[in-house]
Design a protein around this motif. Structure first.
Motif, PDB file in Angstrom:
ATOM      1  N   PHE A 264      -6.403   1.948  -6.382  1.00  0.00           N
ATOM      2  CA  PHE A 264      -6.175   1.155  -4.877  1.00  0.00           C
ATOM      3  C   PHE A 264      -5.357  -0.390  -5.244  1.00  0.00           C
ATOM      4  N   VAL A 265      -4.882  -0.452  -6.191  1.00  0.00           N
ATOM      5  CA  VAL A 265      -3.808  -1.624  -6.268  1.00  0.00           C
ATOM      6  C   VAL A 265      -2.415  -0.764  -6.018  1.00  0.00           C
ATOM      7  N   ILE A 266      -1.966  -1.220  -4.808  1.00  0.00           N
ATOM      8  CA  ILE A 266      -0.630  -0.838  -4.343  1.00  0.00           C
ATOM      9  C   ILE A 266       0.432  -1.647  -4.920  1.00  0.00           C
ATOM     10  N   SER A 267       0.143  -2.775  -5.074  1.00  0.00           N
ATOM     11  CA  SER A 267       1.390  -3.990  -5.384  1.00  0.00           C
ATOM     12  C   SER A 267       0.383  -4.763  -6.446  1.00  0.00           C
ATOM     13  N   ASN A 268       1.162  -5.725  -7.066  1.00  0.00           N
ATOM     14  CA  ASN A 268       0.330  -6.366  -8.139  1.00  0.00           C
ATOM     15  C   ASN A 268       0.276  -7.858  -7.605  1.00  0.00           C
ATOM     16  N   THR A 269       0.204  -7.880  -6.287  1.00  0.00           N
ATOM     17  CA  THR A 269      -0.260  -9.353  -5.729  1.00  0.00           C
ATOM     18  C   THR A 269      -1.593  -9.535  -5.925  1.00  0.00           C
ATOM     19  N   ASN A 270      -2.070 -10.807  -5.898  1.00  0.00           N
ATOM     20  CA  ASN A 270      -3.447 -11.167  -6.083  1.00  0.00           C
ATOM     21  C   ASN A 270      -4.057 -10.667  -4.955  1.00  0.00           C
ATOM     22  N   ILE A 271      -3.748 -10.814  -3.494  1.00  0.00           N
ATOM     23  CA  ILE A 271      -4.382 -10.301  -2.494  1.00  0.00           C
ATOM     24  C   ILE A 271      -4.625  -8.692  -2.651  1.00  0.00           C
ATOM     25  N   ASP A 272      -3.833  -8.301  -3.070  1.00  0.00           N
ATOM     26  CA  ASP A 272      -3.631  -6.559  -3.290  1.00  0.00           C
ATOM     27  C   ASP A 272      -4.987  -6.413  -4.292  1.00  0.00           C
ATOM     28  N   MET A 273      -4.898  -6.988  -5.323  1.00  0.00           N
ATOM     29  CA  MET A 273      -5.890  -6.907  -6.441  1.00  0.00           C
ATOM     30  C   MET A 273      -7.388  -7.126  -5.893  1.00  0.00           C
ATOM     31  N   ILE A 274      -7.455  -8.128  -5.290  1.00  0.00           N
ATOM     32  CA  ILE A 274      -8.586  -8.599  -4.509  1.00  0.00           C
ATOM     33  C   ILE A 274      -9.191  -7.479  -3.602  1.00  0.00           C
ATOM     34  N   ASN A 275      -8.254  -7.104  -2.837  1.00  0.00           N
ATOM     35  CA  ASN A 275      -8.711  -5.904  -1.703  1.00  0.00           C
ATOM     36  C   ASN A 275      -9.122  -4.522  -2.703  1.00  0.00           C
ATOM     37  N   ALA A 276      -8.510  -4.239  -3.867  1.00  0.00           N
ATOM     38  CA  ALA A 276      -8.998  -3.149  -4.509  1.00  0.00           C
ATOM     39  C   ALA A 276     -10.198  -3.369  -5.099  1.00  0.00           C
ATOM     40  N   ARG A 277     -10.583  -4.640  -5.672  1.00  0.00           N
ATOM     41  CA  ARG A 277     -11.835  -4.922  -6.334  1.00  0.00           C
ATOM     42  C   ARG A 277     -12.667  -4.869  -5.312  1.00  0.00           C
TER      43      ARG A 277
END
Length: 299
Positions: A264-277
């Motif tokens: 679910f992590v499409i890019s390595n940005t903080n917001i992206d990782m938060i959305n995956a989490r």
């Protein structure tokens, strides 16, 4: 009981040809049984002789029938049946015993998955494998507690390819369907592809069905071609709604939750990782992870 010898005593206003047709029909044992069950007067029955003969013929077809596939009636799986209503006889197609046994399948709605899943049965699950013990215990426990105040969370069933994950969960939903519990099974990769192609009213209707269905199985999650839109505008609000409404939700996947989060992590940005989490946390709230690493039964 109606007897042919008595019929010439009926009202003389009844057309003679109707009387003769009715008398002829009474020579058939099935026809006689049928009209006697209706407990109606001869004058009324005579007016519907032709249609009653159709009913009798269809009843005869049911004798010795071994299944819907062998049905010889006009509407497969149904029998033309008469009902007396005051001075009128109404006719309706009534499901045969085989059809009634299959009616529970209408409680399971399929989106983009094989229709064969509707035949999934707990009694047909392959059990001669110690690796299946945990999931089979969990399935049994879920079914047992579903109608009590001990209702359990759904299941996140993950593991190797071809082990029957979808079949096992579908068998559980089919068993619940026999108790009139409705559910929906959707193949996640096809769901996201289909929704992206159409933003019509069909999209809104389907999405609302998935959000509100009493039980939902998200099949093969993690196998989809993922976009930020699919993750943040479809999966997240879907899971968020079901979590808030405490609606049972099941998942099948080839990925563990840790692997799914990376997916679910499409890019390595903080917001992206938060959305995956955020999605993983919703899955954990909705389900209990169970791993199934077993023989590939597709081979």
């Amino acid at each position: 009981m109606i007897k042919a010898n008595d019929l010439f005593k009926v009202d003389k206003d009844i057309d003679l040809s109707l009387k003769q047709e009715f008398i002829k029909a009474l020579k058939d044992e099935e026809f006689t049984k049928l009209v006697n069950k209706l407990e109606s007067n001869e004058e009324l029955l005579m007016k519907y002789t032709s249609r009653l003969k159709d009913c009798s013929y269809e009843c005869s077809n049911c004798k010795g029938c071994k299944g819907i596939s062998e049905c010889k009636n006009k509407v497969k799986g149904y029998v033309l049946t008469p009902f007396v209503n005051n001075k009128v006889i109404n006719f309706s197609y009534v499901g045969c015993d085989y059809t009634k046994k299959e009616e529970y399948k209408d409680n399971v709605v399929l989106f983009d998955v094989s229709k064969e899943i509707k035949n999934a049965s707990l009694s047909n699950i392959y059990t001669n494998d110690v690796n299946r013990v945990d999931i089979l215990k969990k399935i049994k426990s879920y079914y047992t507690n579903f109608f009590t105040d001990k209702r359990e969370k759904g299941i996140y069933l993950h593991g190797s390819f071809g082990t029957g994950k979808t079949y096992i969960v579908s068998a559980l939903l089919n068993e619940l369907a026999k108790k009139d519990v409705k559910s929906t099974i959707v193949h996640v990769p096809e769901l996201l592809r289909g929704l992206k192609e159409s933003f019509s009213s069909d999209y809104r209707e389907r999405f609302w069905t998935l959000k509100t269905t009493p039980i939902l199985l998200l099949d093969d999650i993690g196998a989809e071609y993922l976009t930020a839109w699919g993750r943040d505008e479809v999966l997240e609000p879907l899971l968020h709604y079901r979590m808030n409404e405490n609606l049972p939700t099941f998942f099948t996947s080839n990925l563990s939750l840790e692997e799914l989060e990376k997916h679910f992590v499409i890019s390595n940005t903080n917001i992206d990782m938060i959305n995956a989490r955020r999605i993983i946390e919703r899955i954990k709230k909705l389900s209990t992870p169970v791993e199934l690493v077993s023989k590939n039964i597709r081979e």
